[in-house]
Structures are given as C-alpha cells and as structure tokens.
Enzyme design. Structure first.
Site, PDB file in Angstrom:
ATOM      1  N   SER A  78       0.842  -1.205   0.000  1.00 25.15           N
ATOM      2  CA  SER A  78       0.000   0.000   0.000  1.00 25.15           C
ATOM      3  C   SER A  78       0.869   1.244   0.000  1.00 25.15           C
ATOM      4  CB  SER A  78      -0.920   0.027   1.220  1.00 25.15           C
ATOM      5  OG  SER A  78      -0.219   0.480   2.355  1.00 25.15           O
ATOM      6  N   ASP A  79       0.380   2.294  -0.586  1.00 27.99           N
ATOM      7  CA  ASP A  79       1.038   3.584  -0.448  1.00 27.99           C
ATOM      8  C   ASP A  79       0.965   3.995   1.030  1.00 27.99           C
ATOM      9  OD1 ASP A  79       2.323   5.954  -0.868  1.00 27.99           O
ATOM     10  OD2 ASP A  79       1.017   6.663  -2.484  1.00 27.99           O
ATOM     11  N   TYR A  80       1.694   5.032   1.350  1.00 27.43           N
ATOM     12  CA  TYR A  80       1.836   5.504   2.733  1.00 27.43           C
ATOM     13  C   TYR A  80       0.459   5.865   3.312  1.00 27.43           C
ATOM     14  CZ  TYR A  80       4.678   7.856   6.331  1.00 27.43           C
ATOM     15  OH  TYR A  80       5.311   8.225   7.478  1.00 27.43           O
TER      16      TYR A  80
END
Ligand code: BGC
Length: 839
Positions: free
Chosen positions: A289-291
């Site tokens: 996942s992105d941040y």
C-alpha cells in the site's frame, strides 16, 4: 482549504544516524540464474558456499516454490504478520519490514523512488524528471536510467525501489506530472518496461506505482478522490503500463494508490487487484500500500493487498485477530506471504541480501553521465524561428542570460517523495558560461526578485496586518492595491505534506504543497489601483511569511534585464515552474511570479529572445508569438546547465518530443469542469473516457498549443516510402499481423535525431479516438542520410476493450496508418491502411 489527507498529515522521515538493518545475514550461496524479467543473470556477486541446516530454504538448487513452501511451513502466525506489515517510519527506509533472524529472513527496506534515490538521502544522482525521460522516446535510455536508480538503491541497502510512477497525465494540473511519464498508454508502457528492466538488472526490485487511476493530489487519500471511470478507459488508458511493467518486464511488486476507483479504495479494489492483476494477468508478485493508503483489514486482504505501509494500522495485530477469528483465512495470509517470499527468492535476497548502507555515497561519474544524457535527449525544441538557435558559439556575440531560474533559484527537480537531493547542481548560467566559446560574452540579469526575497505586505495595504497572532493558523484579510499592474505574491509552507492555499476573492490562485524541499512559492496577479480584494491563506500562520512585490518594486529589475537584452545578440530567458509537487495540484498553468511579464519585456527589446522552460508539465505561453525560440528542458536534474548549454550551443541536437499535449489554456483540457477535475460531491467524473490527452484534442478537433509527440531539431526531416503489408488480414489471426515501414531522411545540414511515430486509426465501429500511438522509433541521421524504420502491429495493437466480452476485441473494417513526427494530422505526412475482415 483542502482536506488534509491521512497520506499527508504524517511524516516522516529519516532518523539521522540510524543504521541500515538489511544485510544482517551474511549468508551466501552460489548464484542461480534469474527468471526472465528478473535480475540479470550473472549480475549478482560471486559468493562463497554456505549452508544453514536450520534454514534449508537457503539452498539455491531447490525450486523457488519449494523453498517458499518450506519456509512458510516453519513460520508462526506472528512471523507471517511481520512479513505483511510495515515496521514503522522510525526505520532507516521509508517503508520497512523487519528481519526474522531465526528463519534467516532478511529485512526489507523500500525506498523512493522514480527519479533517483529519494527521501532525503544524500550522495545520490539526481536524475531528470520522469517526464523528461519519456520525452526522449528512447527505451534504451530508460533502461540506463533504471540501472542508475537500481544500483544506487541497492548501494543504499534498499531491497525495493518505490518506482517508477506510471500514472497517466490525465490533466496538466496534476502536481506529480513531473514524476510520471506521459498521457499516452503506449509510450507509458514502453518507457515503464525499460525503466523497470534497468532497475531490476541491478538486482533491485522495482515497485511500479500507483495502481491505479491516481491522477490528482486534490483530496488525495480521501473518498472524495473517487474516480468514476469506465472499465474501457481503465484497460485502454490507465492499466497498460502496469501490465507492461509487471507482465513484460517482471516488476517484483506494485504499489496501490491513494485514489478510490468506482467507489472502492485502490488498496481494497477487487477489480484492480483480484480480478485484473491476479486473475486476468496472473501477476505473481506482491502489492504494497502507499503511505497510509490501507483503509481496512478484511476487505484489503480479500482484494489482494499483501503489505500495509508504513506501519500497522489495519494489518499487524488487527490482521492477526482477523485470522484468528477466521475473518481472513490462513490460506489468504499464506498467499500474501508467498507472494513476498517468492520475489525475495527470485531476487536471491536470502542468499545475497543488500549490503549497502543509507550513508554510502552511491553516485558515480558514470551515473552522472546518464543523468546528463537523459536531460539532453529529453530537451524539446518547441519553436526556433530565424535559426536563432543554436547560439553562434565562436562568433563574436553577447548573450544575455536572464531570470532567477538561470542562477539565483534554478528548478532542477519536482517536490515530494520523488524529490532527490542533489550532490551538485549546475545552474543554467554556469552551464552556459562553461560552454561559451572565447568569442562569446555572457552577461546575467536576474530580472525578478527570488520568491524568498520579497517584502512583507505593509499594513497600509493589508487589513488586518499580517502576521497577527490572533489569526491562528489561517489568515483572512483584505488587500487594497496601491497601483495598477502585476504583483507577485509569495508565501512559504514549512513542510507538512499538506497544501496551504492562497485565495484571492475566493478563488485559489496558488497551492503550496509543503513537501520537501521546503519552498516559498509565488504567483503573479494583476491588481487595480484602489480596488480591495479578499485575500486568504488556508494555513501556515506566521510561518507562511506572506510577502509581495509591487509593480514599481518589480520595474527596476525588469529594466535591467531589458537593458542587458538590448545590448546582447541573443537573450536567453530561463523561466521555471517550481511549484510542482506531490500533495497539491497546480491552481493554473501560468508560470509563477512575473515571469510572463519578464519574457514580454525582454522580447520587446531583443528579436532573438530564447525562452528556456524548467517545469515538469505544460505551462501556458501568452508570449509565444513575441519570442524567437522556446526550449522545454523539464526538470533536468543536477546537470541542468550542462545539458542546456550543450543544446543551446548545438553540441547536442535537441531530440526530445512532447510526451504530453500542451494546451492553449485550461479551458481547452480534456477535463475542463470542476466535476471532472478535481471532482465535486465526492466524485471525479472521468467523462472523457478513453479520450485522454491528444485523443481528446483529436476527437474534438481542438488545436492545442503544441501537440503530443511534437519536437523540432536543428536539422529537418522528410518522411517517404510508406509500406503497409499485408493490405488485408483475417480477423482472428494471431502473431504479428501488419508490418509498416517508412523512410526518414535528414534533409538539413547537420546531424540530428528524429522520432518516427506510427498512429493507428481504427474503423468507426471500434469507437476509438481518431488516432492512437502504436509505434515509435528514434533514429539518428547525418545530413542527407536516410534510414528505414519498421513497425509491427499485433492483434493487441488493433484491439479495443469490449465490456460485453470483458476482453479485447478486433473490429472488422478499414484501419488507417499514419506516420510522421507528432500526433497532429499536419505532422503525419504518410498515410496508408489495411483491412481486417471476418469470415
Ligand atoms: C507517495 C508514494 C511514496 C510513498 C513513500 C507517498 O506519499 O505517494 O509515491 O512512495 O509516499 O514515500
């Protein structure tokens, strides 16, 4: 004020002095040949044979599947949760998975990014922006670019490179345009695949990002960035580069995005991850996942999110509980871990974990040379009347170099997680001075103040005075203009990954993203004497340091620039848009400050005015007809001035072509209304469907300022001898179907490079835009020389996405073939075609 997203109210980042943890094992076994698309065979370090009886999966003679199976069988639930959950941002890498020493599992460091090693690490090569790489139309350069990034990440001890960014430039306002490649899916796929291959040839995993339809910063990581987009546009426009990066170039992993797609957040989007990546494509790698882009436990795991970053919020103990409660099956968790382990084994990470350290100096002269070569090859010559360029190097002449971006504040790179700290930087002025021959005198006039040197707006003009403690984090007041003309308003954002907007009479005129590097951003506005305007800042308080320059304060600098231009044979005005960054979209396509006014004043004083643009995306050019030449050098990275001077003096032929359409203005773009960009009422309507970029301009017969694919050279080229074979094909035939060849001749007096482009027009029944890029080839030719370029069209090139068939379909009918050097019909001199028939 823009909502502060969870992806932006965080951060970050590095703890100075924290040591790299990767490489803890020190175990080494003989090399196994890499799988296709993986690390280069033979590129791993030679190693001593070691074996560890307690970790039999270290045996490289066993098939990867078996090694994974053996290891998984020994993992506890806690071990498995460890593999899928980020260990927090206190680690040396922006994303981090802790090692499991008892099982000989090395730590995983994941580091940005797409334009070089990011996240504030030093001793690295600052590469040109990714859009500049795409402008080269040269996959072999993209491979070399990837090799630099891959080897530097590896040298820093990062196992995974968080890049490249392959999102489509749907709108020129997107703050991250500079770190993405293009508006066109075919060019995107070609550059992405080559970049990924380059990265992975250095034993570094590439994580292609951000899946998918992440095309704006406004409302990012909130449900308000809910892209309502057709399945057809998804498959034809937004996904092809992900397919190429994963299934052709073998990227190890994919990062899911901040966007929501048709109501489902990207990191729990079943269509994107389960139905497409997993089932239809059969992608064997993992999804991270992105941040802060994970928004659930069970739906995310079920949809195919394998790794939450940067820290446990929905995975970690929540996932553990979900497994214990059988809300997530052990089989699902095993599958998630399997994907990660499979890639780790494929890249020999157990036997050769990264040994680099974040403190290592990884830039080298060879890497810097690649950075320069890409900056040169990506530079686009947009206008050159009267042969103003190249500059007459060895003839007596004066060159006036003008503009803050030429020396006082050059714009080498865009901001945000893709920002790369440069080891050195050559300004345009330094580059021009270094390259100028003995007969040339170079004189510099800054022309405008830098954004950080402006003065406070006096109490006489601003009510209440600024700053005022009583106004808290925001400021609202009224501004009364003392005189009529162009003012520059500037303010600072101390860096929170959250935009601070400046509004005038309720309209946002500038958004400062607050990302590294911390910046004071400016905007030019025309105000009328005596009129009162509502002015507000959405944040920043005192530290935003709102300041301005009035017309009369700007006048002396502009006059000095005009004087310098008058006394010179050529005036080179270097302008920049330094406002492009992750965390905010641009409020307009105007150059910041009073740069447009500066250009016009200089152009009125010197007919040989050359404008050099440093920006990661299109800007509008109200002065275009007044100037002789325009060069778009994008964000060129650390070699800015070196590459620019090579082009200006003609040591290098400008051979870049636009990977994005330059519109005349915002009213012309494919998503012109707020409901389309940046969305209203929690929906962003992708109403243009597949008509993204030049497809839209062609479909609506709009003439942009400069079309996609456009770029001049110091020589001229002619196209001839189009050959399309066969003329008729049977629908359903597999393999390469049509061969197209054409002759390109250098008709000028100097050597140069041309990008031959093939566009295909489908039969009307397919419902496709008028023309789509399906082939390109860059050729370098000496004066008078010709070359034949060859293109092959396969079934996929001819097909369109058909919802009813849930797949690709080739329409029967007449296909048009166009060959030339831009997407505009006027630049496509060769036209032919073929017919597809069924039965
Ligand atoms: C960006 C990603 C990046 C991540 C880690 C996010 O804000 O969207 O592209 O890889 O941060 O820095």
């Amino acid at each position: 004020m823009k909502p502060v997203s969870s992806g932006s109210s965080r951060r970050r980042r590095r703890r100075p002095g924290s040591a790299a943890v990767a490489g803890i094992l020190g175990l080494a076994l003989p090399l196994v040949l890499a799988a296709p698309g993986g690390p280069a065979a033979g590129s791993a370090r030679p190693s001593a044979v070691a074996s560890d009886a307690s970790c039999p999966w270290l045996s490289q003679s066993l098939p990867i599947g078996q090694r994974v199976h053996m290891l998984l069988a020994r993992m506890t639930l806690a071990n498995k949760i460890n593999m899928v959950t980020g260990a927090g941002s206190t680690q040396p890498y922006v994303f981090y998975i802790s090692a499991i020493p008892s099982l000989c599992v090395p730590a995983i460091g994941e580091e940005d990014g797409p334009t070089g090693v990011g996240d504030g690490l030093t001793g690295v090569t600052q590469m040109p922006s990714a859009v500049s790489l795409a402008a080269t139309f040269d996959p072999s350069l993209a491979d070399r670019y990837g090799q630099v990034v891959g080897s530097e990440e590896r040298g820093k001890g990062a196992m995974v490179n968080l890049g490249p960014t392959v999102n489509i430039d749907r709108d020129p306002r997107w703050g991250r345009s500079f770190e993405a490649y293009t508006e066109d899916p075919f060019l995107n796929a070609a550059i992405a695949a080559a970049d990924v291959s380059g990265v992975q040839s250095r034993d570094e995993m590439a994580q292609v990002k951000h899946l998918a339809v992440y095309n704006q910063e406004t409302n990012r990581d909130t449900q308000a960035d809910n892209a309502i987009v057709s399945t057809r546009a998804l498959n034809e426009i937004y996904l092809p580069a992900f397919y190429a990066a994963t299934m052709k170039a073998g990227a190890s992993s994919v990062m899911c995005a901040y966007s929501t797609i048709n109501g489902q957040a990207a990191c729990q989007n079943r269509y994107l991850m389960r139905a497409t990546l997993d089932r239809r494509w059969g992608f064997p790698g993992f999804v991270t996942s992105d941040y802060g882009a994970t928004h659930s436990t069970v739906p995310s795991a079920a949809a195919g999110l394998d790794q939450e970053m940067p820290a446990a919020q929905y995975y970690g103990s929540a996932l553990r509980a979900a497994v214990e409660d059988r809300l997530v099956s052990m089989a699902t968790l095993d599958q998630m871990v399997t994907r990660i382990l499979t890639e780790m084994f494929r890249f020999s990470e157990f036997n050769h974990p990264p040994t680099g350290s974040i403190r290592a100096t990884v830039t080298t002269p060879a890497h810097q040379a690649v950075s320069t070569a890409v900056a040169e090859a990506g530079t686009v010559l947009l206008k050159n009347s009267g042969g103003t360029l190249p500059l007459p190097e060895n003839r007596a002449g004066k060159v006036a170099v003008i503009g803050p971006a030429a020396s006082a504040s050059p714009a080498d790179a865009g901001g945000g997680s893709a920002y790369v700290t440069s080891t050195f930087s050559v300004s345009p002025l330094q580059g021009i001075r270094a390259a100028a021959g003995p007969g040339t005198t170079v004189r510099y006039a800054q022309g405008l103040p830098t954004d950080t040197s402006l003065s406070r707006i006096p109490g006489s003009a601003l009510t209440p005075a600024y700053p005022s403690a009583s106004h808290g984090p925001t400021y609202t007041g009224t501004l009364t203009a003392p005189e009529t003309g162009t003012y520059v308003l500037a303010y600072r954002n101390p860096g929170r990954y959250a935009a601070i907007d400046l509004s005038l009479d309720g309209k946002v005129i500038l958004a400062n993203p607050g990302t590294p590097p911390v910046h004071t951003y400016s905007v030019g506005v025309n105000l009328q004497a005596g009129r009162t305007y509502r002015l507000s800042l959405s944040g920043g308080g005192r530290s935003a340091n709102l300041s301005w320059a009035t017309p009369s304060e700007l006048a002396p600098g502009i006059s000095r620039a005009v004087a310098a231009a008058k006394s010179a044979a050529t005036a080179v005005v270097v302008v920049s848009d330094d406002t492009e960054s992750e965390a905010a979209d641009r409020a307009s396509l105007n150059l910041p400050s009073a740069q447009n006014e500066l250009i016009s004043a200089v152009a009125a004083a010197n007919p040989h005015t050359v404008v050099v643009i440093n920006a990661g995306a299109p800007v509008v050019m109200p002065w275009l007809s007044q100037v002789a030449s325009v060069v778009d050098a994008w964000y060129p990275g650390e070699s800015n001035g070196t590459a620019l001077a090579a082009v200006l003096f003609g040591h290098v032929d400008p051979s870049g072509h636009l990977p994005v359409t330059f519109p005349v203005g915002l009213s012309q773009v494919p998503a012109p209304t707020p409901s389309e960009f940046p969305g209203t009422n929690g929906r962003v309507l992708y109403r243009e469907g597949v008509n993204v970029g030049y497809r839209y301009y062609d479909a609506t017969s709009e003439t942009p300022l400069f079309p996609f694919g456009y770029g001049l050279s110091y020589t001229s080229f002619a196209f001839s001898d189009l050959n399309v074979t066969p003329q008729q094909i049977h629908n359903g035939t597999s393999g390469p179907l049509v061969t197209v060849s054409a002759r390109v001749t250098n008709t000028g007096r100097v050597a140069g490079s041309e990008v031959a482009q093939l566009y295909l027009g489908d039969p009307a029944a397919a419902g496709e835009p008028p023309r789509q890029l399906k082939g390109f080839q860059k050729v370098r030719l000496g004066p008078g020389e010709s070359a034949t370029v060859h293109f092959t069209l396969g079934g996929h090139d001819l097909s369109y996405w058909d919802d009813a068939a849930n797949g690709w379909v080739v329409a029967d009918g007449q296909y048009q073939v166009y060959v030339g050097d831009s997407s505009a019909l006027a630049n496509l001199p060769l036209q032919g075609g073929f017919t597809v028939t069924s039965g």
